[in-house]
Design an enzyme around this catalytic site. Structure first.
Site, PDB file in Angstrom:
ATOM      1  N   CYS A 113       0.823  -1.225   0.000  1.00  0.00           N
ATOM      2  CA  CYS A 113       0.000   0.000   0.000  1.00  0.00           C
ATOM      3  C   CYS A 113       0.850   1.267   0.000  1.00  0.00           C
ATOM      4  CB  CYS A 113      -0.921   0.026   1.203  1.00  0.00           C
ATOM      5  SG  CYS A 113      -1.980  -1.411   1.276  1.00  0.00           S
ATOM      6  N   HIS A 255      -3.332   7.133   4.039  1.00  0.00           N
ATOM      7  CA  HIS A 255      -3.722   5.938   3.283  1.00  0.00           C
ATOM      8  C   HIS A 255      -5.162   5.584   3.657  1.00  0.00           C
ATOM      9  CE1 HIS A 255      -3.968   2.003   1.656  1.00  0.00           C
ATOM     10  NE2 HIS A 255      -3.698   1.342   2.777  1.00  0.00           N
ATOM     11  N   ASN A 285     -10.269   0.126   0.420  1.00  0.00           N
ATOM     12  CA  ASN A 285      -8.803   0.177   0.424  1.00  0.00           C
ATOM     13  C   ASN A 285      -8.285  -0.272  -0.942  1.00  0.00           C
ATOM     14  OD1 ASN A 285      -6.080  -0.201   0.771  1.00  0.00           O
ATOM     15  ND2 ASN A 285      -6.254  -1.363   2.673  1.00  0.00           N
TER      16      ASN A 285
HETATM   17  N1  ACO Z   1     -18.827  -8.979   8.914  1.00  0.00           N
HETATM   18  C1  ACO Z   1     -19.342  -9.362  10.106  1.00  0.00           C
HETATM   19  N2  ACO Z   1     -18.572  -9.837  11.116  1.00  0.00           N
HETATM   20  C2  ACO Z   1     -17.255  -9.923  10.893  1.00  0.00           C
HETATM   21  C3  ACO Z   1     -16.669  -9.552   9.675  1.00  0.00           C
HETATM   22  C4  ACO Z   1     -17.515  -9.063   8.657  1.00  0.00           C
HETATM   23  N3  ACO Z   1     -17.057  -8.666   7.457  1.00  0.00           N
HETATM   24  N4  ACO Z   1     -15.334  -9.765   9.755  1.00  0.00           N
HETATM   25  C5  ACO Z   1     -15.092 -10.242  10.986  1.00  0.00           C
HETATM   26  N5  ACO Z   1     -16.241 -10.345  11.676  1.00  0.00           N
HETATM   27  C6  ACO Z   1     -16.439 -10.810  13.049  1.00  0.00           C
HETATM   28  C7  ACO Z   1     -15.378 -11.776  13.475  1.00  0.00           C
HETATM   29  O1  ACO Z   1     -15.695 -13.087  13.082  1.00  0.00           O
HETATM   30  C8  ACO Z   1     -15.414 -11.616  14.976  1.00  0.00           C
HETATM   31  O2  ACO Z   1     -16.492 -12.333  15.481  1.00  0.00           O
HETATM   32  P1  ACO Z   1     -16.371 -13.135  16.871  1.00  0.00           P
HETATM   33  O3  ACO Z   1     -16.098 -12.106  17.898  1.00  0.00           O
HETATM   34  O4  ACO Z   1     -17.700 -13.807  16.993  1.00  0.00           O
HETATM   35  O5  ACO Z   1     -15.220 -14.087  16.669  1.00  0.00           O
HETATM   36  C9  ACO Z   1     -15.722 -10.130  15.172  1.00  0.00           C
HETATM   37  O6  ACO Z   1     -16.300  -9.697  13.921  1.00  0.00           O
HETATM   38  C10 ACO Z   1     -14.498  -9.312  15.477  1.00  0.00           C
HETATM   39  O7  ACO Z   1     -13.495  -9.635  14.531  1.00  0.00           O
HETATM   40  P2  ACO Z   1     -12.106  -8.930  14.559  1.00  0.00           P
HETATM   41  O8  ACO Z   1     -11.274  -9.410  13.409  1.00  0.00           O
HETATM   42  O9  ACO Z   1     -11.511  -8.994  15.917  1.00  0.00           O
HETATM   43  O10 ACO Z   1     -12.596  -7.436  14.265  1.00  0.00           O
HETATM   44  P3  ACO Z   1     -11.844  -6.091  14.488  1.00  0.00           P
HETATM   45  O11 ACO Z   1     -12.610  -5.278  15.438  1.00  0.00           O
HETATM   46  O12 ACO Z   1     -10.381  -6.263  14.716  1.00  0.00           O
HETATM   47  O13 ACO Z   1     -12.034  -5.407  13.060  1.00  0.00           O
HETATM   48  C11 ACO Z   1     -10.805  -5.011  11.057  1.00  0.00           C
HETATM   49  C12 ACO Z   1     -11.498  -6.028  11.918  1.00  0.00           C
HETATM   50  C13 ACO Z   1     -11.807  -4.009  10.559  1.00  0.00           C
HETATM   51  C14 ACO Z   1     -10.173  -5.724   9.876  1.00  0.00           C
HETATM   52  C15 ACO Z   1      -9.737  -4.296  11.935  1.00  0.00           C
HETATM   53  O14 ACO Z   1      -8.913  -5.239  12.569  1.00  0.00           O
HETATM   54  C16 ACO Z   1      -8.894  -3.374  11.125  1.00  0.00           C
HETATM   55  O15 ACO Z   1      -9.336  -2.347  10.704  1.00  0.00           O
HETATM   56  N6  ACO Z   1      -7.601  -3.725  10.928  1.00  0.00           N
HETATM   57  C17 ACO Z   1      -6.756  -2.983  10.049  1.00  0.00           C
HETATM   58  C18 ACO Z   1      -6.836  -3.646   8.763  1.00  0.00           C
HETATM   59  C19 ACO Z   1      -6.485  -2.729   7.650  1.00  0.00           C
HETATM   60  O16 ACO Z   1      -7.061  -1.699   7.458  1.00  0.00           O
HETATM   61  N7  ACO Z   1      -5.516  -3.178   6.915  1.00  0.00           N
HETATM   62  C20 ACO Z   1      -5.116  -2.530   5.795  1.00  0.00           C
HETATM   63  C21 ACO Z   1      -3.907  -1.710   6.115  1.00  0.00           C
HETATM   64  S1  ACO Z   1      -2.553  -2.282   5.266  1.00  0.00           S
HETATM   65  C22 ACO Z   1      -3.042  -2.302   3.732  1.00  0.00           C
HETATM   66  O17 ACO Z   1      -3.659  -1.374   3.318  1.00  0.00           O
HETATM   67  C23 ACO Z   1      -2.809  -3.513   2.932  1.00  0.00           C
END
Ligand code: ACO
Length: 328
Positions: A113, A255, A285
């Site tokens: 990215c 970003h 993204n």
């Molecule tokens: N829809 C519904 N529920 C979902 C989804 C979805 N799409 N995805 C995950 N869940 C559920 C999971 O199964 C989990 O359920 P559980 O508690 O019953 O097990 C719950 O939601 C929480 O999941 P987490 O993965 O812990 O969710 P989190 O709050 O961490 O959010 C996210 C996930 C949005 C991906 C977050 O971690 C994040 O923003 N990370 C940064 C990722 C990013 O932006 N990366 C890109 C940067 S680098 C680049 O650009 C390549």
């Protein structure tokens, strides 16, 4: 006397086809409320028949037109991507041919990215080596070609698109000056964000089936923490190195990965929310295309005005990150 690098024109292109969160609900176990509150993303553009080259070409043509330049004037083409049309030839060589020019320097740059900001710094170095250089840099990705639609924790995050900029040497007072860039990387936490398949560590032979390793795999929480920490630190570093404070910043353009990351960085840097550019809601993204799409969009919409000091902050797989200061 040092040579300054100036952005002469910007352009972006996204495919026509849209997936809203409601569209995803039809085939992914997810819902609009989860996606919107966790990421701020409402829709993303997805290729149907276009390839990475098509997106890169359309964005580049717009950037050249905005710069008032013919493709024939270019000396270098750099495409930041990890989802190019094919591993060989490079997308930059294909783009050169599509633009109708030959015998120039063309290379793809891989920094996930952060690729566009890395390309911005490579362009600045090349202009310093030879001030007659005229350089097209393009961030282009078809991330959806590497998305596992059965992995709901990643597939809702990404979109396709391309953004481009044309750079050349100029004088200090001219608009679009790239004042400074700082880049960094750390391979320690590298395996938190991967696409392993097609790499030589993951060889395959005829007849193998496509496994999960061919798609984006991410430890979201880990990436979130690294992204906020590193984008904040490198932004503070570049401001200090150039004797600015956050009060001097007219626009913070991070970003566009996730609204929560963007807002956390803005808050930590103490940049008021109204100065922070956001379009992740519209495009998701788009990886290396995210910063140039945001720059072109912010310029076109008037969010970035003439004379504005713009602070870029990027972050991506690798892990890689970086920051730039541009005076428009
Ligand atoms: N829809 C519904 N529920 C979902 C989804 C979805 N799409 N995805 C995950 N869940 C559920 C999971 O199964 C989990 O359920 P559980 O508690 O019953 O097990 C719950 O939601 C929480 O999941 P987490 O993965 O812990 O969710 P989190 O709050 O961490 O959010 C996210 C996930 C949005 C991906 C977050 O971690 C994040 O923003 N990370 C940064 C990722 C990013 O932006 N990366 C890109 C940067 S680098 C680049 O650009 C390549």
């Amino acid at each position: 006397m040092s040579t300054f690098s100036h952005i002469r024109g910007l352009g972006f292109h996204v495919p026509e086809k849209l997936y809203t969160n409601a569209d995803l609900e039809k085939f992914v176990d997810t819902n609009d409320e989860w996606i919107t509150t966790r990421t701020g993303i409402r829709q993303r553009h997805i290729v149907e028949n276009e390839t990475c080259l098509d997106l890169a070409h359309a964005a580049s043509v717009k950037a050249l037109a905005a710069a008032g330049m013919e493709a024939g004037e270019l000396t270098h083409i750099i495409v930041a991507t990890f989802t190019g049309d094919m591993p060989v030839p490079t997308t930059s060589c294909l783009l050169m041919e599509r633009l109708g020019i030959r015998n120039r320097v063309a290379m793809d740059l891989s920094a996930a990215c952060s690729g566009f900001v890395y390309a911005l710094e490579v362009a600045r170095a090349l202009i310093n080596l030879d001030p007659s250089s005229k350089i097209l840099i393009c961030g282009a990705e078809v991330l959806t070609s590497r998305v596992n639609w059965e992995d709901r924790s990643t597939c809702v995050l990404f979109g396709d698109g391309a953004g481009a900029a044309v750079l050349s040497a100029g004088q200090e007072g001219e608009p679009g000056r790239v004042i400074d860039t700082i880049l960094s990387a750390d391979g320690g936490p590298a395996m938190n964000l991967t696409i392993k398949g097609a790499g030589s560590a993951y060889p395959y032979k005829l007849g193998d089936t496509v496994g999960e390793e061919n798609f984006v795999q991410m430890q979201g929480r880990e990436i979130y923490k690294h992204a906020v920490r590193s984008m904040t630190a490198i932004s503070n570093e570049i401001l200090e190195r150039n004797s600015f404070t956050t009060e001097d910043v007219d626009v913070l353009l991070p970003h566009q990965a996730n609204l929560r990351i963007i807002e956390a960085v803005g808050k930590k840097l103490d940049v008021p929310r109204e100065k922070v550019f956001v379009n992740v809601d519209m495009f998701g993204n788009t990886s290396a295309a995210s910063i140039p799409i945001a720059l072109a969009d912010a310029r076109e919409s008037g969010f970035i005005k003439d004379g504005d000091l713009v602070l870029l902050a990027t972050f991506g797989g690798g892990l890689t990150w970086g920051s730039s200061l541009i005076q428009f």
